[in-house]
Write an enzyme that holds these catalytic residues in place. Structure first.
Site, short mmCIF file in Angstrom:
data_model
loop_
_atom_site.label_atom_id
_atom_site.label_comp_id
_atom_site.label_asym_id
_atom_site.label_seq_id
_atom_site.Cartn_x
_atom_site.Cartn_y
_atom_site.Cartn_z
CD GLN A 198 -2.77 -1.44 0.23
OE1 GLN A 198 -3.74 -0.67 0.16
NE2 GLN A 198 -2.59 -2.43 -0.63
N GLY A 239 -11.90 2.79 3.28
CA GLY A 239 -10.89 1.94 2.66
C GLY A 239 -9.94 2.71 1.75
CG HIS A 240 -7.09 0.37 -0.48
ND1 HIS A 240 -6.25 -0.72 -0.45
CD2 HIS A 240 -8.16 -0.03 -1.20
CE1 HIS A 240 -6.79 -1.71 -1.12
NE2 HIS A 240 -7.94 -1.31 -1.58
CG ASN A 241 -6.82 3.22 -3.92
OD1 ASN A 241 -5.80 3.75 -3.48
ND2 ASN A 241 -6.81 2.04 -4.50
CB SER A 259 -11.49 1.93 -5.60
OG SER A 259 -10.14 1.53 -5.43
#
Length: 329
Positions: A198, A239-241, A259
């Site tokens: 990450q 969460g990521h993005n 995302s």
């Protein structure tokens, strides 16, 4: 290239070495060329390692330079032979993860800052390379990692952890929040699950409030972004993005998968859940407890599990209630 304030990058690899590490087969390009970093497909550049899991995605590389692209075995005939090295492999994402871990790692310095702004508690850990505004306030037990930037007027509560992040002006982070932790990403390997590195950041705008024990994961390759004026309640997972727009309101215990793109002014009731890669249009309202598996158009109100337009959900709920009442006598 991952931000050097947060990540160390090792010595470059040759294409031949990278292909060997990944267990791939080179079909085009110079095996002696050097590779310096991993990148998202859309950010491909000279020296970058990228990957495509679907043949159609290779079109994104048609006019771009790149160092090495891993493609699936069935995509060999569609490979872009003019821009960089290309290798076929059974699992392109696994190959990418292995090379990302080889080339990059988080900064791990434990050296603390020797000069602190007056509002920083003595029991807070401030990394030597962090940048803290002189009027920022940071509570006891907080951990501010290497390279973190905290702008003017920020108030960071006790026992907060912030890594891999840029924090805007007048941001308020309540106790126990975790910002910039590694996102949740794994890919199956021959010996079990392999962590996907990450390598992005968290970028938080101005005038944002982040509730107690909320977690905001850093991006995988791109950044997780929280827009100006957003208000996030306690116990929220982002969460990521994820890209959260300006002036959004997120109530407690919401879960936003990786995302997702959330437009300006979106409002979410408590315990809303979003599947990954969804788009929630500006001004949309998501009813408490709703579970979303489809995009929500701008300005609409949705509810239910699975979520649908609120009038449709209410009609269906009323119809079911009538059917149950009739059946029970």
């Amino acid at each position: 290239m991952p931000d050097s304030r947060f990540f160390e990058t090792t010595e470059p690899l040759s294409v031949a070495d990278a292909v060997a590490i990944a267990g791939a087969r080179l079909i085009h390009g110079d095996p002696k060329a050097f590779l310096s970093h991993v990148a998202a497909l859309g950010a491909a550049e000279q020296g970058a390692i990228v990957y495509c899991e679907k043949t159609g995605a290779m079109a994104a590389l048609a006019d771009k330079a790149f160092g090495l692209c891993f493609i699936p075995e069935d995509g060999e005939g569609a490979a872009p032979h003019h821009a960089g090295a290309v290798a076929v492999v059974r699992q392109p994402r696994l190959a990418f993860a292995l090379l990302g871990a080889r080339l990059h790692r988080s900064q791990t310095s434990t050296q603390e800052a020797t000069v602190r702004p007056p509002g920083v508690h003595d029991a807070a850990h401030i990394a030597a390379t962090a940048e803290i505004a002189n009027d920022a306030e940071i509570g006891p037990g907080a951990y501010i990692g290497p390279g973190v930037v905290i702008r003017a007027g920020a108030m960071i509560g006790h026992d907060v952890t912030i890594t891999h992040a840029l924090i805007g002006a007048n941001v308020r982070v309540l106790p126990g929040a975790r910002i910039g932790q590694s996102g949740f990403g794994f890919v199956p390997g021959p010996e079990g699950l392999v962590k996907v590195p990450q390598l992005g950041r968290v970028v938080i705008g101005n005038d944002v409030e982040i509730g107690a024990n909320t977690t905001i994961d850093r991006g995988a390759l791109e950044d997780t972004i929280i827009g100006d004026g957003a208000k996030i309640d306690n116990l929220v997972q982002i969460g990521h993005n994820v890209r959260l727009g300006r002036n959004c309101v997120i109530a407690a215990q919401c879960g936003i998968s990786g995302s997702c793109v959330i437009g300006d002014g979106v409002m979410m009731g408590g315990q809303v859940g979003l599947a990954d890669h969804l788009t929630i249009g500006p001004g949309a309202m998501l009813a408490a407890g709703s579970g979303h598996m489809r995009d929500v158009p701008a300005g609409e109100t949705w509810g239910g599990r699975p979520a649908r337009p609120v009038k449709e959900w209410l009609r269906e709920t009323a119809a079911l209630a009538k059917m149950a009442k009739k059946r029970n006598g």
